[in-house]
Design an enzyme around this catalytic site. Sequence first.
Site, PDB file in Angstrom:
ATOM      1  N   LYS A   8     -10.770   5.148  38.623  1.00 52.79           N
ATOM      2  CA  LYS A   8     -11.542   6.389  38.712  1.00 52.79           C
ATOM      3  C   LYS A   8     -12.461   6.514  37.496  1.00 52.79           C
ATOM      4  CE  LYS A   8      -7.858   9.097  36.536  1.00 52.79           C
ATOM      5  NZ  LYS A   8      -6.991  10.289  36.625  1.00 52.79           N
ATOM      6  N   ARG A  22      -0.296  20.514  38.754  1.00 50.46           N
ATOM      7  CA  ARG A  22      -1.707  20.300  39.086  1.00 50.46           C
ATOM      8  C   ARG A  22      -1.883  20.376  40.604  1.00 50.46           C
ATOM      9  NH1 ARG A  22      -4.409  15.247  36.123  1.00 50.46           N
ATOM     10  NH2 ARG A  22      -3.006  14.109  37.523  1.00 50.46           N
ATOM     11  N   TYR A  64     -31.833  16.284  11.374  1.00 50.27           N
ATOM     12  CA  TYR A  64     -32.056  17.719  11.576  1.00 50.27           C
ATOM     13  C   TYR A  64     -31.203  18.553  10.631  1.00 50.27           C
ATOM     14  CZ  TYR A  64     -34.414  16.500  15.941  1.00 50.27           C
ATOM     15  OH  TYR A  64     -35.279  15.987  16.880  1.00 50.27           O
ATOM     16  N   MET A  96     -30.456  13.181  19.778  1.00 45.45           N
ATOM     17  CA  MET A  96     -30.279  12.908  21.198  1.00 45.45           C
ATOM     18  C   MET A  96     -30.261  11.410  21.494  1.00 45.45           C
ATOM     19  SD  MET A  96     -32.524  14.148  24.504  1.00 45.45           S
ATOM     20  CE  MET A  96     -32.112  15.879  24.316  1.00 45.45           C
TER      21      MET A  96
END
EC number: 5.1.1.1
Length: 388
Positions: free
Chosen positions: A40, A137, A269, A318
């Site tokens: 998964k 769950r 930054y 980023m």
Amino acid sequence: MEHFYRDTWVEVDLDAIEQNVTNALRLYKDREMNLMAVVKANGYGHGAVEVSQAALRAGASYLSVAFLDEALALRKAGIDAPILVMGLVGAEHVQLAIKHRITLTVYQLDWLEQAISRLHTRDKLAIHLKLDTGMGRIGLRRKEDIRSCMDFIASHECFELEGVFTHFATADEKDLTYFKKQCQRFNQWLEYIREWQLPIRYVHCGNSAAGLRFPEKNFNMFRFGIAMYGLTPSPEITDELPFPLKQAFSLKSRLSNVKKLPKGEGISYGATYVTEGAEWIGTLPIGYADGWIRHHSNAGGHVLIDGKRAPFVGRICMDQCMIRLPKKHSIGDTVTLIGESDGKQITMDEVAKRLNTINYEIPCVISWRVPRIYFRDGQIISVKNNLL
């Protein structure tokens, strides 16, 4: 073979995947055991198709995913092995599951009632019944709910009850009190389910932790997830593992810029880092859009370059980030963010610890902007670039 044009990439060692699967199956060499490879989340960020192929090659007999789309992607890639979807699939999609021979997880009577209206007389839908023995769950929790589902399944031949399973919440902890409680519940409920005398082919409760630590607690299948990728289920049980795991995932980049800055210069930054003297600063083309999150900025993280550690400085951007180099380096020099470099290593566990999370999360969040390169016997066998 696909190509990529950026200087940041993931390397996946398929030999490591196969070695981990082979070693796990050796624990059960004296009895029947089916290994379900958990692929998964795109194979925990490694690549579901490539990991599936490697696991099956090493002896896995079943695959599991979280939702139907993941299973269909494997079928589209030509993988023919049995696949279990462990999460909820809408009852309206049962014909799609039958068409592609995908096994579904069942834990609701309402779902069975909705599904039967969409099944034809000669249809056979393979299902695994999920029991909630303490995870809280999904899964059947009460005996009367188990009875209702079993009565319904037994009275409708369209359903093939292929398996019954549960999931342990604390199998990766030293304290086994809760684990034993779940084992007891599962055994009791399994005995109750057998009263219907349906031919159940697979019974599975073990995840990586239980499968490796307690072979005697497993039935005829266990789900091999995090450990298949060479990552320990939790640091506290590392010394209990029956064999050393081999990490399959490495993350690398190349210096895109190198400059020497004088004392007192701000980096990135907010200028949150200021050079303390004349320093060599290197730039890497990887940032939070690639899954290298901003928390690395102030978590004391390092990379490896020529086997030497170099710390991150300034905020992660980023698409880029900066490191303080131990000496002058050249643009294009390789930097290791996760993995080995000249005999030194930055493990997934180290990265997870500094981010106050678990090793599972780290490869999963490395985005598909980052290409994956697959190795076998030290040679590149394929490249996956999802942008092209």
